[in-house]
Design a protein around this motif. Sequence first.
Motif, PDB file in Angstrom:
ATOM      1  N   PRO A 172     -11.746  -0.618   4.503  1.00 22.45           N
ATOM      2  CA  PRO A 172     -11.326   0.454   5.417  1.00 22.45           C
ATOM      3  C   PRO A 172     -10.755   1.664   4.683  1.00 22.45           C
ATOM      4  N   GLU A 175     -13.536   3.857   3.749  1.00 18.64           N
ATOM      5  CA  GLU A 175     -14.134   4.455   4.939  1.00 18.64           C
ATOM      6  C   GLU A 175     -13.216   5.487   5.601  1.00 18.64           C
ATOM      7  N   GLU A 177     -10.225   4.881   6.867  1.00 13.62           N
ATOM      8  CA  GLU A 177      -9.343   4.279   7.871  1.00 13.62           C
ATOM      9  C   GLU A 177      -8.032   3.862   7.189  1.00 13.62           C
ATOM     10  N   ARG A 179      -4.845   4.060   8.067  1.00 13.36           N
ATOM     11  CA  ARG A 179      -3.860   3.313   8.862  1.00 13.36           C
ATOM     12  C   ARG A 179      -4.230   1.838   8.941  1.00 13.36           C
ATOM     13  N   GLU A 180      -5.500   1.564   9.198  1.00  9.79           N
ATOM     14  CA  GLU A 180      -5.963   0.178   9.259  1.00  9.79           C
ATOM     15  C   GLU A 180      -5.796  -0.513   7.913  1.00  9.79           C
TER      16      GLU A 180
END
Length: 324
Positions: A172, A175, A177, A179-180
Motif C-alpha cells: 500500500p 500505491e 495508500e 494511511r493504510e
Amino acid sequence: MWTFLIRRLLQSIIVMIGVTLISFISLQIGGDPTYLFVSENATTEEIEAARIALGFDRPLHIQYLSYIGNVFQGDFGNSLSYRQPAMEVVLEAMPATIELTFFSLVLAIGLSIPLGIYAALHRGKPVDGGIMTIAMLGQSIPNFWMGIMMFLFFGLYLGWFPISGNVPFLEPLFEGEFREAFTNLPSTLHHMVLPALAVGTYTLARNARLVRSSMLEVLQQDYVRTARSKGISERRVVVNHALRNAWLPVVTMIGLEFGFLLGGVVVVETVFSYPGIGRLVFNAINQRDIPVVQASVILLAGIFIMLNLIVDLVYARLDPRVKL
C-alpha cells in the motif's frame, strides 16, 4: 575512483551473465520443457509442433542467446501457473520478502553490534564466554529448524504470534495508500517476528562474533593504548578510536547481509506460509514453472550484485587502499 568503479561494473556484468547461464542450463537439463506447455492428451504431432513453435528444437546455445536477447528487452516469458508475465508475478511477491529481510537485518544488526562490543570489552570473563557460546549455537542451528520450533512453541503452544500469512506494508505504501500502510505497520511487525528471528539468528550470531574479533584486534593497537594513557574516558576511546577503525569488516558484512538474507528466506517463508518470493520460487520449482524461477534468480542476483557494488564503493571510501 572512476577506474575502480568501471572495473567493478565490468565484473558485475560478467557475474550477471554467469548467473543467467547457470540458471538457464540447470533448468533446461531437467527434462524437455515442451510437455509443460501442452495438455496431457496432446498427440506426438502436437507436442512436436509446440516444440518447434517454442524454439526448444534448436541447439541449447541458440536458445540461450535468444533468451538473453529477450531478457535485455524486458521479456522474461510468461508464467506457466499464473498465465501472466513471469517478472510481474515475481515483483508482486517482492515487497513481502523485502519487509521480512529488512526486519531480520535490523534485528540482527541492532543486537549483534552491542553484543559483540560488550563481549570484546569483557574478554575472558563469563559474560564473554556466554555470548560467544550462544553465538556459536545460533550459527549451528538451521534456520528452518529454528522456524519450526518457534512455530510450535510461540505460535501454537503460547499463541503469542501468528503462524502464517502477513499484513502488507510496502505494497500500500508503493500505491500511495500511506494511511493504510502505517495503520498496517503494527500488524505487519507482529506477523514478521517469528520468521524474522528464524531468518536473522544466523546473521546475528555471525556478526556478533565478527564485531568482537574486529574490536579485539583494534583494542590492541598502539593508538588505542596511547589514547588511554592520555586519560581519555573509556567510552570515548571505544566510540571515537576503536569502533571507527573496527567498522571496515563490519560494514562489508552488513552491506552484503541484505542480499544473503534475501536469497535465504526460501525455506523459512515456506514454513510460515509467508507470501514472499522464497515461497513463490519453492512452488515454482515444484511446478516446473521455469520462467518464474529464472526471473526470480535474475532479480535476486541483480540485487545482490548491486549491493556488492555499493559495498565496494563504501569500502573504498572508508579505506582508500582498496582502490589500489
